[in-house]
Write an enzyme that holds these catalytic residues in place. Structure first.
Site, PDB file in Angstrom:
ATOM      1  N   LYS A 120       0.832  -1.206   0.000  1.00  0.00           N
ATOM      2  CA  LYS A 120       0.000   0.000   0.000  1.00  0.00           C
ATOM      3  C   LYS A 120       0.870   1.260   0.000  1.00  0.00           C
ATOM      4  O   LYS A 120       2.030   1.251   0.420  1.00  0.00           O
ATOM      5  CB  LYS A 120      -0.943  -0.003   1.211  1.00  0.00           C
ATOM      6  N   ARG A 161      -3.597 -10.595   3.740  1.00  0.00           N
ATOM      7  CA  ARG A 161      -3.790 -10.566   2.285  1.00  0.00           C
ATOM      8  C   ARG A 161      -2.569  -9.905   1.654  1.00  0.00           C
ATOM      9  O   ARG A 161      -2.306  -8.726   1.887  1.00  0.00           O
ATOM     10  CB  ARG A 161      -5.063  -9.790   1.945  1.00  0.00           C
TER      11      ARG A 161
END
Length: 531
Positions: free
Chosen positions: A470, A505
């Site tokens: 991210k 994840r």
């Protein structure tokens, strides 16, 4: 476990005051008697026979009830699901679900393991009418007279009926043996929260023999520390198995079959490349493959369901055919009901919805019918608006994320998705800026605690965490290329697992798997040192 000890102190010193502060009832914690009510309300007491006594509300009003469920014969999950369906069909409105527990049999021990849970519901049926209905459902699902406490396809018991105490030849409420049964009390506690929000819930506490009510009873039976021990474990029905997510951290490998995802867009949208990546993720240790055909990066253009299916279906059809996926779980990353339905029909086991039902409300009803686990993720707005100033404003990010997640979980439950099939995701990178993402990584335990104010079942749900590659990691480490953020991802998932995440994840499974193994070892050692 600490939350219950904290609640015991509150209950013992403040529960009676809470009850008396309510204008509509007068409740005393000891002895366990029914509340007395204002004469303005229409209530009745009636004697059903010379051998029975009952204090109940008039049937003009709906009553909140708690019903325990158990099954250990045949398709146990199917039996419980069908009993819920038949209750709803008969007009019982199910409002909350406990967790699902696999438990060793009690009393008669030479029989298969049970699945146990409990629900809160409302009904206008009288207590004996409700009992008759539940017995008919048991009969419809194949239960016959057998040995007491022996095997049965389904067992349905009334634990509480409003604030009433009932003693008759065929019905005792509260259920007479519930106080000694951890497999009954555990899902019952799940239906409550640390905040006692109604007089009816207060009365359930008062009907125990303990000053601390049901919370103290649960502690006496072993409390949270008994889960995973003493023949009782929380499970998530998934595929043909029951997942105990507490045994290890599960790794979810990301497969984006998109041309525009922020990290690997355009790499795996062809079938051959996608299949090759799945094989790599599995060989690197992924337990779950999460397949997404629509980018949810900030400001991504939105596809229609048909466009998403055109990307997804050829890849999914190919993946389910390869031997490497045997024993693995497949997840579809979508917020569309139509896509979720088609993907599950073709072999997906999980629906992972970044909007938690907000972008296509029909998805909740569809997932309820599909009978698969549902990932409820926190996001404000949609991918085009989630990073707006308004959606990035929090006074307390963990508290507000938990509150908003709970609202989404409640919508899912009321739509028919039992809480034992819900996975929660606090949405790292979605409607969050750098500092807020870090707060969440450190604060998963506080998110669970906040969820527990309303629902202990929600606070026990598995947490999925997705910080992989991210942008906030790139900002911290000075890595503009998402692929270069894998070491930072390992650091983030390590913090998340130690904070309480159960599923991570990630795009790169190998390094994260090793991190998960080390974290699991640390957590097991920590648990040993506490006992």
């Amino acid at each position: 476990m600490g939350i219950f000890k904290h609640m015991l102190a509150i209950i013992k010193h403040g529960f009676q005051g809470f009850a008396l502060s309510r204008t509509s009832t007068e409740l005393s914690l000891k002895p366990p008697l029914c509340p007395s009510y204002s004469a303005k309300k229409d209530f009745s007491s009636c004697s059903l026979s010379s051998e029975s006594s009952v204090k109940i509300h008039s049937l003009k009003q709906e009553q909140e009830v708690v019903i325990a469920l158990g099954s250990n014969v045949g398709d146990r999950v199917g039996n419980i699901n069908e009993s819920l369906h038949l209750m709803k069909k008969s007009g019982i409105q199910i409002t909350r679900h406990g967790c699902l527990y696999e438990t060793e049999p009690a009393y008669v021990t030479d029989q298969p393991l049970f699945l146990n849970s409990a629900i809160r519901a409302t009904t206008k049926l009288g207590p004996h009418e409700l009992l008759k209905l539940l017995k008919q459902i048991e009969k419809d699902l194949g239960r016959t007279k057998g040995i007491r406490y022996g095997p049965r396809p389904i067992d349905l018991d009334i634990l509480f009926y409003g604030a009433s105490e009932i003693n008759s030849e065929d019905l005792t409420v509260p259920h007479e043996r519930m106080w000694e049964r951890p497999f009954v009390v555990a899902p019952l506690i799940d239906l409550l929260g640390s905040s006692i929000d109604t007089d009816t819930v207060a009365s359930w506490h008062s009907l125990t023999k303990y000053n601390g009510g049901l919370f103290e009873l649960w502690e006496k039976l072993g409390g949270e520390s008994s889960i995973g021990k003493n023949g009782m474990r929380r499970v998530l029905p998934i595929g043909n198995s029951l997942l105990d997510w507490s045994k290890k951290t599960h790794v979810m490998g990301v497969l984006n079959v998109t041309p525009d995802s922020f990290s690997d867009g355009g790499k795996f949208h062809e079938v051959e490349a996608a299949v090759s990546q799945v094989k790599l993720l599995i060989s690197d240790g992924a337990d779950i493959i999460d397949i997404g055909a629509q980018s949810t990066r900030p400001f991504a253009s939105k596809l229609s369901p048909n466009e998403e299916l055109q990307r997804l279906i050829p890849v999914l059809d190919a993946i389910v055919q390869i031997p490497e996926t045997e024993g693995k779980l497949l997840s579809v990353d979508t917020f569309y009901a139509e896509v979720a339905s088609e993907a599950v029909k073709r072999g997906a086991h999980i629906v992972n919805d970044v909007s938690g039902g907000k972008l296509d409300p029909e998805i909740l009803r569809v997932v309820a019918k599909l009978g698969v686990p549902y990932v409820v993720m926190h996001m404000r707005g949609n991918p085009s608006t989630m990073q707006s100033d308004k959606n990035l404003h929090y006074d307390d990010v963990c508290k507000e994320v938990a509150s908003e997640l709970y609202d989404q979980v409640r919508e899912a439950e009321l739509s028919g998705i039992p809480l034992w099939r819900i996975i929660i995701d606090p949405g790292i990178g979605f409607s969050k800026k750098l500092e807020q993402n870090l707060e969440i990584l450190m604060g998963l335990s506080s998110i669970r605690r906040e969820l527990g104010r309303n629902s202990f079942a929600a606070s026990h749900a598995p947490i999925l965490l997705g910080p992989s590659r991210k942008r906030f990691l790139g900002e911290i480490c000075g890595r503009s290329d998402p692929v270069e953020r894998d070491p930072a991802t390992i650091a983030a998932v390590t913090a998340g697992i130690l904070s309480g995440a159960n599923i991570i994840r990630v795009h790169n499974a190998k390094g994260s798997l090793d991190a998960a193994k080390v974290c699991d070892a640390i957590l097991k050692q920590r648990e040993k040192s506490l006992f």
